[in-house]
Design an enzyme around this catalytic site. Structure first.
Site, PDB file in Angstrom:
ATOM      1  N   ASP A 170      -8.170  12.888 -24.551  1.00 32.00           N
ATOM      2  CA  ASP A 170      -7.619  11.463 -24.187  1.00 32.00           C
ATOM      3  C   ASP A 170      -7.443  11.425 -25.309  1.00 32.00           C
ATOM      4  OD1 ASP A 170      -8.861   9.418 -23.528  1.00 32.00           O
ATOM      5  OD2 ASP A 170     -10.526   9.211 -23.164  1.00 32.00           O
ATOM      6  N   TYR A 226       0.802  -0.954  -0.120  1.00 33.66           N
ATOM      7  CA  TYR A 226      -0.205  -0.062   0.245  1.00 33.66           C
ATOM      8  C   TYR A 226       0.959   0.989   0.316  1.00 33.66           C
ATOM      9  CZ  TYR A 226      -4.783  -0.555  -0.572  1.00 33.66           C
ATOM     10  OH  TYR A 226      -6.469  -0.760   0.328  1.00 33.66           O
ATOM     11  N   LYS A 230      -2.865   0.088 -24.521  1.00 31.37           N
ATOM     12  CA  LYS A 230      -3.463  -0.309 -25.922  1.00 31.37           C
ATOM     13  C   LYS A 230      -1.993  -0.002 -26.678  1.00 31.37           C
ATOM     14  CE  LYS A 230      -7.794   1.787 -24.999  1.00 31.37           C
ATOM     15  NZ  LYS A 230      -8.517   2.278 -23.620  1.00 31.37           N
ATOM     16  N   GLU A 266      -0.687   5.459  -0.608  1.00 32.77           N
ATOM     17  CA  GLU A 266      -1.001   6.271  -0.120  1.00 32.77           C
ATOM     18  C   GLU A 266      -0.030   7.515  -0.182  1.00 32.77           C
ATOM     19  OE1 GLU A 266      -4.571   6.392   2.152  1.00 32.77           O
ATOM     20  OE2 GLU A 266      -5.910   4.397   1.362  1.00 32.77           O
TER      21      GLU A 266
HETATM   22  N1  DSN Z   1     -11.633   2.344 -24.097  1.00 33.81           N
HETATM   23  C1  DSN Z   1     -12.088   1.597 -24.530  1.00 33.81           C
HETATM   24  C2  DSN Z   1     -11.876   0.677 -25.954  1.00 33.81           C
HETATM   25  O1  DSN Z   1     -11.788   1.468 -26.400  1.00 33.81           O
HETATM   26  O2  DSN Z   1     -12.033  -0.437 -26.153  1.00 33.81           O
HETATM   27  C3  DSN Z   1     -13.443   0.971 -23.383  1.00 33.81           C
HETATM   28  O3  DSN Z   1     -13.530   2.164 -22.288  1.00 33.81           O
END
Ligand code: DSN
Length: 422
Positions: free
Chosen positions: A199, A53, A228, A55
């Site tokens: 974003d 932990y 991603k 915090e």
């Molecule tokens: N970001 C989304 C996607 O593109 O799969 C899931 O929240």
């Protein structure tokens, strides 16, 4: 699988993980938000840091025993600042949704107006969509893409910003195949006195590689996931101007979260080092080459693509001319070992639960080493599935051919990115 203790203690979960590993190996994973991480990232994710932990922030923790965690977080922050050329970096957000909410909470007050891309046109739930908590905390208004081009119309976005006077404008998307002009978004936000939050969850790997222009100079805060195109563990990051550093950090902790996930944070640090290499830049370039080639071939087979192609890792097919619903096609593809997701397309009159589109992307198959030739084969598989949507024998046959293709590109569980120095 080397998980001996797991096999002994919990054979049921061991077996399910084994099955998932087999699935990930024996199919073409085309969900654009998924990838395969390196062995180093996987090892950091599964390390003893799970036990700790922490915090607070380095040097200002609420628990003792932070001799090592402080160093890990500092390394992750410095690597994030370096590769994104940002003044401030927070690596604690559990994932993208939390990071987005923290960006808003750090900059504006409940009840203020936010303006983001409509979910049905490619925006994310947390960009103020009606079923998301973001639309209950804030007054959410939307911009859309042009139905005729499938692209953002910056004049229209500026007109809407002048009309709605949002306190915060979100640029970025979850299903948009074209490059986003973050500089124009920044100037629109300035004109109406709004904060600009970008974003880049989907495209952060492409930004690091210099393929898409970075939003960092034009945004108050940049939010991203780490798993991603960036190819790290499941996590979130926030980059900001120094002037917003304290507000952003406080919005993440204690505003929304307790203890950060140190194992994830260490793995983010590893992924950021991997992304800071020529190998990663080549990988990111290949993602886009593959995506463009796949798009081209699909169009040759008569598929309509939203915006007529792609600039990034992602392709959005509008299936209305094929007379197949997105859900039916995604499920048939899945039976043929090609995994994607059904998605709305701009101007869709079908409901989001059974929309007219299919979303797919190339980050994971590019990590397997597939290139343009394989994209031609994948496009032909996809066309055959569409043409034989009710023919289970043919779908099974395609599945066998997909398995053969997959066997030529083993999953990269042992791939190691060389450091710059080595
Ligand atoms: N970001 C989304 C996607 O593109 O799969 C899931 O929240």
């Amino acid at each position: 699988m080397p998980n001996k203790a797991l096999k002994l203690y919990d054979p049921q979960i061991y077996e399910l993980i084994r099955q998932e590993k087999t699935r990930q190996s024996g199919c073409l994973r085309l969900i654009p938000s998924e990838n395969y991480v390196s062995k180093a990232v996987m090892e950091a994710t599964g390390s003893c840091l799970t036990n700790k932990y922490a915090e607070g922030y380095p040097g200002k923790r609420y628990y003792e025993g932070q001799q090592v965690t402080d160093l890990i977080e500092t390394v992750a922050i410095e690597r994030g600042k370096k590769i994104f050329n940002a003044e401030h970096c927070n690596v604690q957000a559990y994932s993208g949704s939390v990071a987005n909410l923290a960006a808003y909470n750090g900059l504006i007050k409940p009840g203020d107006t936010i303006m983001g891309l409509s979910l049905t046109d490619g925006g994310h739930l947390t960009h103020g969509w009606k079923v998301s908590i973001t639309s209950r905390i804030y007054n959410a208004v939307y911009y859309k893409v042009r139905p005729d081009t499938g692209r953002m119309d910056y004049n229209e976005i500026e007109d809407l910003a002048k009309k709605y006077k949002p306190k915060l404008i979100i640029s970025g998307a979850t299903a948009y195949p074209r490059e986003i002009d973050f500089e124009i978004f920044g100037s629109i936000a300035k004109k109406v006195g709004a904060y600009h939050v970008s974003d880049i969850a989907h495209i952060s790997g492409l930004v690091v590689a210099g393929i898409h222009k970075s939003p960092v100079p034009y945004s108050d805060v940049v939010s991203t996931t780490t798993h991603k195109t960036l190819r790290g563990p499941r996590g979130g990051m926030l980059l900001s101007k120094a002037e917003h550093a304290e507000r952003i950090d406080r919005a993440v902790f204690p505003g929304q979260q307790g203890g950060p996930h140190m194992h994830t944070m260490a793995a983010i640090a590893v992924a950021l080092a991997e992304a800071d290499t020529p190998e990663f830049i080549a990988y990111a370039n290949q993602i886009v080459k593959n995506s463009k080639r796949l798009a081209e071939k699909l169009m040759e087979y008569g598929f309509n693509l939203v915006s007529g192609g792609t600039d990034n890792h992602l392709i959005l097919i509008d299936l209305r001319n094929k007379g197949i619903s997105g859900k039916k096609y995604a499920k048939a593809l899945d039976r043929a070992r090609i995994v994607s997701n059904y998605n709305t397309v701009p101007g869709d009159t079908a409901p989001p639960a059974n929309p007219s589109g299919l979303r797919m992307g190339t980050p994971a198959i590019t990590s397997r080493g597939m290139k343009e030739d394989e994209m031609d084969i994948i496009a032909s598989f996809m066309n055959r599935v569409a043409e034989n949507i009710d023919n289970e024998n043919e779908i099974e046959q395609i599945g066998k051919e997909v398995l053969l293709l997959c066997s030529r590109f083993p999953i990269p569980e042992h791939f190691i990115i060389q450091s710059k120095e080595s």
